[in-house]
Scaffold this motif. Structure first.
Motif, short mmCIF file in Angstrom:
data_model
loop_
_atom_site.label_atom_id
_atom_site.label_comp_id
_atom_site.label_asym_id
_atom_site.label_seq_id
_atom_site.Cartn_x
_atom_site.Cartn_y
_atom_site.Cartn_z
N THR A 90 30.19 47.29 38.17
CA THR A 90 28.97 46.66 37.66
C THR A 90 29.07 46.32 36.18
O THR A 90 28.36 45.44 35.69
CB THR A 90 27.76 47.57 37.88
OG1 THR A 90 27.99 48.84 37.25
CG2 THR A 90 27.51 47.78 39.36
N ARG A 91 29.96 47.01 35.44
CA ARG A 91 29.97 46.85 33.98
C ARG A 91 31.10 45.98 33.47
O ARG A 91 30.98 45.40 32.39
CB ARG A 91 30.05 48.23 33.32
CG ARG A 91 28.80 49.09 33.56
CD ARG A 91 28.95 50.46 32.95
NE ARG A 91 27.75 51.28 33.17
CZ ARG A 91 27.62 52.54 32.79
NH1 ARG A 91 28.62 53.14 32.17
NH2 ARG A 91 26.51 53.20 33.04
N HIS A 92 32.22 45.91 34.18
CA HIS A 92 33.36 45.15 33.67
C HIS A 92 33.27 43.71 34.18
O HIS A 92 33.17 43.47 35.38
CB HIS A 92 34.68 45.78 34.10
CG HIS A 92 35.83 45.39 33.23
ND1 HIS A 92 36.34 44.11 33.20
CD2 HIS A 92 36.56 46.11 32.35
CE1 HIS A 92 37.35 44.06 32.35
NE2 HIS A 92 37.50 45.26 31.81
N THR A 93 33.34 42.75 33.27
CA THR A 93 33.15 41.35 33.65
C THR A 93 34.21 40.85 34.62
O THR A 93 33.93 39.97 35.44
CB THR A 93 33.15 40.46 32.40
OG1 THR A 93 34.37 40.66 31.66
CG2 THR A 93 31.97 40.80 31.50
N ALA A 94 35.41 41.39 34.56
CA ALA A 94 36.48 40.93 35.45
C ALA A 94 36.23 41.32 36.90
O ALA A 94 36.82 40.73 37.81
CB ALA A 94 37.83 41.50 35.00
N ARG B 291 33.03 41.52 38.32
CA ARG B 291 31.70 41.11 38.80
C ARG B 291 31.75 39.94 39.78
O ARG B 291 30.92 39.83 40.66
CB ARG B 291 30.82 40.74 37.62
CG ARG B 291 30.41 41.93 36.76
CD ARG B 291 29.58 41.50 35.58
NE ARG B 291 29.24 42.61 34.72
CZ ARG B 291 28.68 42.48 33.53
NH1 ARG B 291 28.39 41.25 33.07
NH2 ARG B 291 28.40 43.53 32.79
N SER C 268 39.77 38.61 37.52
CA SER C 268 39.42 38.00 36.24
C SER C 268 37.99 37.49 36.25
O SER C 268 37.40 37.22 37.30
CB SER C 268 40.38 36.84 35.93
OG SER C 268 40.19 35.78 36.85
N SER C 269 37.45 37.35 35.03
CA SER C 269 36.10 36.84 34.87
C SER C 269 36.06 35.32 34.93
O SER C 269 35.00 34.73 35.08
CB SER C 269 35.52 37.31 33.53
OG SER C 269 36.25 36.73 32.45
N HIS D 250 37.04 33.52 32.32
CA HIS D 250 37.00 33.08 30.93
C HIS D 250 38.38 33.28 30.30
O HIS D 250 38.94 34.38 30.36
CB HIS D 250 35.95 33.84 30.15
CG HIS D 250 34.57 33.68 30.69
ND1 HIS D 250 33.89 32.48 30.67
CD2 HIS D 250 33.73 34.57 31.30
CE1 HIS D 250 32.70 32.63 31.21
NE2 HIS D 250 32.58 33.88 31.62
N GLU E 273 39.31 36.36 28.02
CA GLU E 273 39.17 37.72 28.51
C GLU E 273 40.36 38.11 29.37
O GLU E 273 40.75 37.38 30.27
CB GLU E 273 37.87 37.87 29.31
CG GLU E 273 36.63 37.65 28.46
CD GLU E 273 35.35 37.87 29.24
OE1 GLU E 273 35.44 38.26 30.43
OE2 GLU E 273 34.27 37.63 28.68
#
Length: 219
Positions: free
Chosen positions: A99-103, A105, A129-130, A132, A135
């Motif tokens: 829930t917290r790491h953008t990669a 989600r 990966s997110s 982006h 990142e």
């Protein structure tokens, strides 16, 4: 899920009213069950556990609350058996990362290929990966062998390559975000980005072990 190249196979048996089914599927092997749950959390896509699917089980939930085993209360009091406590801690840490790491989600994922030829190791390897460019993607390695250590070398994949290409002459260290100490560097010495691009990354995993690796560019 483990063998399908497009990750299109669904694994069921992790909902609140299916904890017995999940445990039976792995013949009571809680480490194998935890490995499967973390695999789903880290691979992306919809994940429902201990919520949602219980909507239609309201009467059963009330029955459990009055006459069943209050496992959440036992955990709060520290009365769960150690294997159950280990499983709860392991899955909880995975859920927080999800829930917290953008990669983690979204659903961007890339298979990582084994290097060196020979027999393909029983390791599920992919990058998350997110989307982006700035990142760093995470690299997920999962030992599917329940009895033996597994070692192998893997290409870091296109997403990580693009990230490393921003500073190939820089030096990098790596951390395992799901490890016992997520802040501890894993390598004895930093590696240059170009070395990772040329030689890939070496992995060694204990039975059941999952590593969620994050590269850090050193100043």
């Amino acid at each position: 899920l483990y063998s399908d190249p497009n990750f299109a196979i669904e694994f069921t048996g992790t909902g609140n009213h299916d904890e017995v089914r999940g445990s039976n599927f792995f013949a009571g092997d809680l480490l194998a069950y935890g490995n499967a749950v973390l695999t789903m959390q880290f691979m992306g896509g919809p994940m429902t556990m201990l919520a949602g699917d219980e909507y239609a089980e309201a009467e059963k939930l009330r029955f459990k609350a009055k006459g069943g085993i209050p496992t959440l209360w036992q955990r709060r009091l520290g009365e769960l058996p150690q294997p159950n406590q280990t499983l709860a801690d392991w899955v909880a840490r995975g859920g927080l990362l999800r829930t917290r790491h953008t990669a983690l989600r979204g659903t961007n994922r890339e298979r990582l290929g084994a290097l060196g030829g020979g027999e393909v190791p029983r390791i599920l390897a992919c990058a998350r990966s997110s989307g982006h460019a700035g990142e760093m993607p995470l690299m997920l390695f999962n030992n599917l062998d329940r009895h033996n250590w597994n070692t192998a070398s893997f290409d870091v994949g296109g997403g990580v390559r693009d990230w490393l290409a921003q500073a190939p002459s820089g030096y990098y260290q790596v951390r395992d975000l799901i490890g016992v100490d997520p802040q501890r560097p894993l390598w004895r010495r930093p590696l240059q980005g170009q070395e990772l691009l040329d030689r890939g990354i070496d992995i060694g995993l204990q039975p059941y072990q999952i590593q969620l690796l994050e590269l850090e560019r050193l100043p």
